[in-house]
Write an enzyme that holds these catalytic residues in place. Structure first.
Site, PDB file in Angstrom:
ATOM      1  NE  ARG A 127      26.196 -39.083  15.763  1.00  0.00           N
ATOM      2  CZ  ARG A 127      27.285 -38.681  16.384  1.00  0.00           C
ATOM      3  NH1 ARG A 127      28.470 -39.133  16.017  1.00  0.00           N
ATOM      4  NH2 ARG A 127      27.206 -37.812  17.378  1.00  0.00           N
ATOM      5  CG  MET A 140      12.105 -45.120  19.444  1.00  0.00           C
ATOM      6  SD  MET A 140      10.392 -45.150  18.860  1.00  0.00           S
ATOM      7  CE  MET A 140       9.599 -44.014  19.989  1.00  0.00           C
ATOM      8  CG  ASN A 141      18.041 -43.200  20.070  1.00  0.00           C
ATOM      9  OD1 ASN A 141      18.247 -44.345  20.369  1.00  0.00           O
ATOM     10  ND2 ASN A 141      18.827 -42.536  19.262  1.00  0.00           N
ATOM     11  CG  ASP A 142      17.976 -40.202  16.733  1.00  0.00           C
ATOM     12  OD1 ASP A 142      17.877 -39.987  17.935  1.00  0.00           O
ATOM     13  OD2 ASP A 142      19.037 -40.074  16.096  1.00  0.00           O
ATOM     14  CG  PHE A 196      24.625 -44.888  15.169  1.00  0.00           C
ATOM     15  CD1 PHE A 196      24.469 -46.065  15.881  1.00  0.00           C
ATOM     16  CD2 PHE A 196      25.428 -43.896  15.721  1.00  0.00           C
ATOM     17  CE1 PHE A 196      25.080 -46.259  17.122  1.00  0.00           C
ATOM     18  CE2 PHE A 196      26.047 -44.067  16.965  1.00  0.00           C
ATOM     19  CZ  PHE A 196      25.875 -45.246  17.658  1.00  0.00           C
TER      20      PHE A 196
HETATM   21  C1  FRU Z   1      20.954 -38.708  17.939  1.00  0.00           C
HETATM   22  C2  FRU Z   1      21.928 -39.826  17.766  1.00  0.00           C
HETATM   23  C3  FRU Z   1      22.392 -39.907  16.326  1.00  0.00           C
HETATM   24  C4  FRU Z   1      22.834 -41.332  16.189  1.00  0.00           C
HETATM   25  C5  FRU Z   1      21.826 -42.036  17.053  1.00  0.00           C
HETATM   26  C6  FRU Z   1      22.395 -43.233  17.771  1.00  0.00           C
HETATM   27  O1  FRU Z   1      20.084 -38.847  19.007  1.00  0.00           O
HETATM   28  O2  FRU Z   1      23.003 -39.664  18.645  1.00  0.00           O
HETATM   29  O3  FRU Z   1      23.393 -38.980  15.987  1.00  0.00           O
HETATM   30  O4  FRU Z   1      22.791 -41.764  14.864  1.00  0.00           O
HETATM   31  O5  FRU Z   1      21.357 -41.108  17.995  1.00  0.00           O
HETATM   32  O6  FRU Z   1      21.388 -43.976  18.380  1.00  0.00           O
END
Ligand code: FRU
Length: 489
Positions: free
Chosen positions: A165, A36-38, A97
């Site tokens: 994005r 998981m990220n954002d 994204f």
């Molecule tokens: C930020 C990011 C966003 C992108 C997403 C990709 O952490 O790089 O800019 O949409 O993560 O996973």
């Protein structure tokens, strides 16, 4: 439903049962399985708080991005919902994204960045990023047939089509607005504001602000909202250079405070403020609750220093959701008030004199909410060791004379050479320092002087290390209130 989404849903459904609740954080959101990220799509829908997130279910590393999904009644305990989006279209074949969501009538509207990889005739590959819409009912979403709805050719000339994005959507007076991060002709970040009356046909309103190569390169994950008497533009700049004790994470999160003229769609920046001073805080996103609170959540990890045990089947956590306010022209943040409903077993001390290493009976634990007041002028440095055991501890050090607060996790149990300390200048250096410290199984969040500054970092210390000790090189008079936090998802 596409095959890719079906595959993700059945994979996570089977995998989630293999992860015991006992290895998860108690009051921070963690992903069901995989990477998981954002945070994405943090918003209200039908009276509940929804959280989507950048997600790769099949391994604990970043790969082809999906959107995971969960909901909560109170920001503290979350119910996992089936994955919401998969990269199943030509225009998002490289990944869905980051993006955002709103409630629109009885529909939940998602807007995200579709990343497409196209093969060129010369054999090279080209990446493009455009903004796409999906609508749904809180569980299932249908991608709009006219996607992508905002393409990079709407940006000013010279802007990047590869770095475009992370749309953040809102609706105001019947019109839809979205802010999107991108790179301008000079190669550094800019935030574009677009507007639409039907979500399908969009126009560029204005460029709200630009880095001009001063505040990092690409500006990711924008957010834009009114707060008190200010307008706040949140950005997450990449490749930012540190200045003094500010902006040390490479990828940083920053509040730009200023004024906004809605008719002209013009933002005038007055102030730049670090959103957090810890080692693990990125890509924050906010939502407005039905009772009018602006609540922010962020990915509690760093891109450059992502550390989590190799055998952990999930990789990421979110910060505690934080209520934002503006005071004295700055953004303040404090844990959502709902956390207080999970406080148990209060232990209180007043005016304890700390000098040599001191243990206060009942002040310990790995899932706690600890409020401290450090008082007096007879000391130079005060040290608080948390998550402390035979070999391990993480330390908060307050250097009263220089007004510097440091977090040091060198001995938290790392087995790799990794960055372990951060320091910040305490803005309001009075004779009393107020700290609110949230310790969960793998994290420490410090809120300084009623939320004027925050410092968020991860620790993967063995759970048996529950001790807390205080020491100082002079007399500190301390008030302490500790609660255990008990929550079950
Ligand atoms: C930020 C990011 C966003 C992108 C997403 C990709 O952490 O790089 O800019 O949409 O993560 O996973």
């Amino acid at each position: 439903m596409s095959e890719l989404l079906e595959k993700a849903r059945s994979y996570e459904k089977a995998a989630i049962h293999k992860v015991s609740e006992h290895v998860r954080p108690v009051f921070h959101f963690s992903n069901p399985v995989g990477w998981m990220n954002d945070p994405n799509g943090f918003s209200e829908y039908k009276g509940e708080h929804h959280l989507f997130f950048q997600y790769y279910p099949y391994a604990t590393r970043w790969d082809s991005m999906h959107w995971g999904h969960a909901k909560s009644g109170d920001f503290i305990t979350w119910e996992y919902l089936p994955a919401a989006l998969a990269p199943d279209q030509e225009y998002d074949n490289f990944g869905v994204f980051s993006g955002s969501a709103i409630e629109d009538g009885d529909k939940q509207v998602l807007i995200y960045t579709g990343v497409a990889e196209k093969a060129l005739e010369n054999g090279e590959k080209k990446i493009t990023q455009d903004q796409c819409i999906a609508t749904g009912d809180g569980i299932d979403f249908e991608k709009c047939t006219t996607n992508p709805v905002i393409t990079s050719d709407l940006l000013p000339e010279g802007s990047s089509s590869e770095d475009f994005r992370d749309p953040k959507l809102w609706k105001e007076d019947g019109r839809y607005y979205v802010v999107v991060g991108s790179r301008s002709q000079d190669g550094s970040g800019q935030i574009a504001l677009f507007y639409s009356d039907d979500l399908k046909s969009w126009k560029l309103g204005n460029i709200l602000d630009q880095s001009e190569n001063k505040l990092g390169k690409m500006w990711e994950c924008p957010d834009f909202f009114a707060l008190g008497d200010k307008r706040v533009l949140v950005i997450s700049p990449q490749e930012m250079e540190a200045e003094g004790l500010e902006f040390h994470n490479g990828n940083n999160a920053v509040f730009l405070l200023g004024d906004y003229e809605k008719e002209k769609m013009q933002f005038t920046r007055e102030k730049v403020q670090s959103a957090d001073y810890g080692l693990d805080f990125y890509a924050p996103q906010t939502m407005l609750t039905e009772d009018g609170r602006r609540v922010m959540i962020a990915w509690m990890q760093s891109w450059d220093n992502a550390m989590y045990p190799a055998d952990q089947p999930w990789s990421g956590m979110m910060t505690i959701p934080r209520e934002l306010s503006v005071q004295n022209g700055r953004v303040y943040q404090l844990p959502v008030r709902e956390l207080e409903n999970y406080r148990k077993n209060v232990v209180t001390y007043s005016d304890v004199c700390i000098e040599s290493e001191t243990v206060l009976q009942g002040i310990e634990g790995r899932t706690i909410d600890l409020e401290l007041k450090l008082k007096g002028t007879e000391y130079g440095k005060c040290r608080i060791k948390l998550a402390s055991g035979e070999k391990h501890y993480s330390e908060i050090i307050y250097d009263r004379k220089d007004g510097i607060l440091t977090f040091d996790r060198t001995y938290s149990g790392f087995r790799r050479d990794t960055i372990s300390t951060r320091s910040m200048l305490v803005r309001s250096c009075r004779d009393v320092l107020k700290l609110r410290i949230l310790v969960d199984r793998y994290s420490v969040e410090i809120f300084v002087n009623d939320g004027e500054q925050a410092m968020t970092s991860l620790i993967y210390t063995p759970q048996s290390a529950v001790g807390i000790t205080f020491s100082s090189n002079g007399k500190v008079y301390m008030d302490a209130v500790k609660y255990d936090i008990e929550a079950e998802s």
